[in-house]
Design a protein around this motif. Structure first.
Motif, short mmCIF file in Angstrom:
data_model
loop_
_atom_site.label_atom_id
_atom_site.label_comp_id
_atom_site.label_asym_id
_atom_site.label_seq_id
_atom_site.Cartn_x
_atom_site.Cartn_y
_atom_site.Cartn_z
N VAL A 116 -5.51 -3.70 54.42
CA VAL A 116 -4.07 -4.48 54.97
C VAL A 116 -3.59 -3.61 56.29
O VAL A 116 -3.28 -4.30 57.25
CB VAL A 116 -2.84 -4.24 53.95
CG1 VAL A 116 -1.75 -4.46 54.42
CG2 VAL A 116 -3.18 -5.14 52.79
N GLU A 117 -3.99 -2.25 56.33
CA GLU A 117 -3.27 -1.38 57.40
C GLU A 117 -4.32 -1.70 58.70
O GLU A 117 -3.97 -2.02 59.97
CB GLU A 117 -3.23 -0.11 57.10
CG GLU A 117 -2.35 0.41 56.16
CD GLU A 117 -2.39 1.94 55.89
OE1 GLU A 117 -1.52 2.48 55.35
OE2 GLU A 117 -3.47 2.46 56.18
N PHE A 118 -5.48 -2.20 58.37
CA PHE A 118 -6.42 -2.48 59.33
C PHE A 118 -5.86 -3.93 59.99
O PHE A 118 -5.92 -3.96 61.29
CB PHE A 118 -7.80 -3.07 58.75
CG PHE A 118 -9.04 -1.85 59.02
CD1 PHE A 118 -9.01 -0.87 58.30
CD2 PHE A 118 -10.01 -2.39 59.83
CE1 PHE A 118 -10.12 -0.10 58.62
CE2 PHE A 118 -10.96 -1.34 60.04
CZ PHE A 118 -10.82 -0.06 59.21
N ALA A 119 -5.38 -4.69 59.33
CA ALA A 119 -5.19 -6.04 59.56
C ALA A 119 -3.74 -6.18 60.28
O ALA A 119 -3.69 -6.95 61.35
CB ALA A 119 -4.99 -7.16 58.36
N ILE A 120 -2.87 -5.33 59.69
CA ILE A 120 -1.42 -5.81 60.36
C ILE A 120 -0.59 -4.77 60.77
O ILE A 120 0.37 -4.69 61.39
CB ILE A 120 -0.96 -6.91 59.69
CG1 ILE A 120 0.21 -7.55 60.41
CG2 ILE A 120 -0.23 -6.40 58.16
CD1 ILE A 120 0.94 -8.83 59.38
N ALA A 121 -0.69 -3.59 59.97
CA ALA A 121 0.35 -2.51 59.77
C ALA A 121 -0.01 -1.67 61.14
O ALA A 121 -0.95 -1.74 61.79
CB ALA A 121 -0.09 -1.48 58.82
#
Length: 265
Positions: A204-209
């Protein structure tokens, strides 16, 4: 109690020392290959450079802040998954009616990649930590539910019968017989759920955070700052080892009475 079926001869080196020796040997080989030009240093920097960056950024850079961001989300996700996951798993293990009612939904949602639900959660919760934490918790939630339910269902019927013969009924039967017998499976589910939460949160942090170790890895890769990228990956791996080994240690202490078998020691 641990028994060994095969490999009765003890190694001269403890298992932990053998693992550390392997890691050191791999790091030295990486260093030599990178310094010698066999590996492209732009993509695979020497391990000594990675460790220098790790030390420097953790003390004076933003690596510690990104690590805290990931750990905070992981703690929230694990609590959000484990508390209801344990309760629902136990109830589904005890109640045939509830299991028949909920099992189709669990079977449908369990294999679904939870990262795929991120867009929906972003719509519902907005872009921010609540959506990231809930996404990370969903993977662990279903793992904990499935493990807990199976652990309760597969308690040896002989133990239950013995407990009843000694007068245990209702909650006392659950507390004194069912829960201790199911504890190995339940704790394994918690340990797996924690690891899955970390994997999902990093994705998730890869994608958008805009913070967290996953974001740091992706940002470093985009800037071709590979020493920073590998340093962040080392921290992710270190967190995974510390947390899962920590839970394994708790599991071993709580389950000293439970026999284990090392087939290939």
């Amino acid at each position: 109690m641990t028994s060994r079926v095969f490999g009765r001869r003890e190694s001269l080196l403890p298992q932990e020392l053998r693992a550390v020796t392997g890691v050191v040997a791999a790091a030295l080989a990486w260093e030599a290959l990178s310094r010698g030009g066999v590996l492209n240093p732009a993509y695979f920097p020497p391990t000594s450079q990675i460790l220098q960056v790790l030390w420097r950024d953790f003390l004076g850079g933003d690596l510690a802040l990104h690590t805290l961001a990931t750990l905070g989300r992981l703690g929230g996700a694990f609590l959000l998954a484990s508390l209801p996951g344990l309760g629902i798993g136990i109830l589904m293990g005890l109640s045939t009616t509830l299991r028949r009612a909920l099992d189709p939904y669990v079977a449908f949602l369990y294999p679904l990649p939870k990262v795929a639900l991120l867009p929906l959660l972003l719509i519902l919760l907005g872009v921010g930590n609540p959506a990231f934490v809930v996404t990370g918790s969903l993977t662990a939630f279903f793992q904990i539910v499935v493990n807990t339910m199976d652990a309760v269902r597969h308690v040896d019927p002989l133990l239950v019968e013995v407990g009843r013969n000694y007068g245990a009924r209702g909650f006392r039967l659950f507390w004194k017989v069912l829960l201790p017998a199911a504890l190995p499976g339940i704790l394994t589910g918690l340990r797996l759920g924690l690891g899955l939460s970390l994997v999902t949160l990093i994705a998730v942090e890869f994608a958008i955070a805009k913070s967290g170790l996953g974001h740091l890895v992706w940002r470093s890769w985009q800037m071709l700052a590979t020493p920073q990228m590998f340093a962040a990956l080392l921290v992710v791996g270190g967190i995974g080892i510390l947390l899962t080994r920590g839970l394994k240690g708790v599991q071993d202490r709580l389950l000293r009475w439970h026999p284990t078998v090392d087939v290939w020691a």
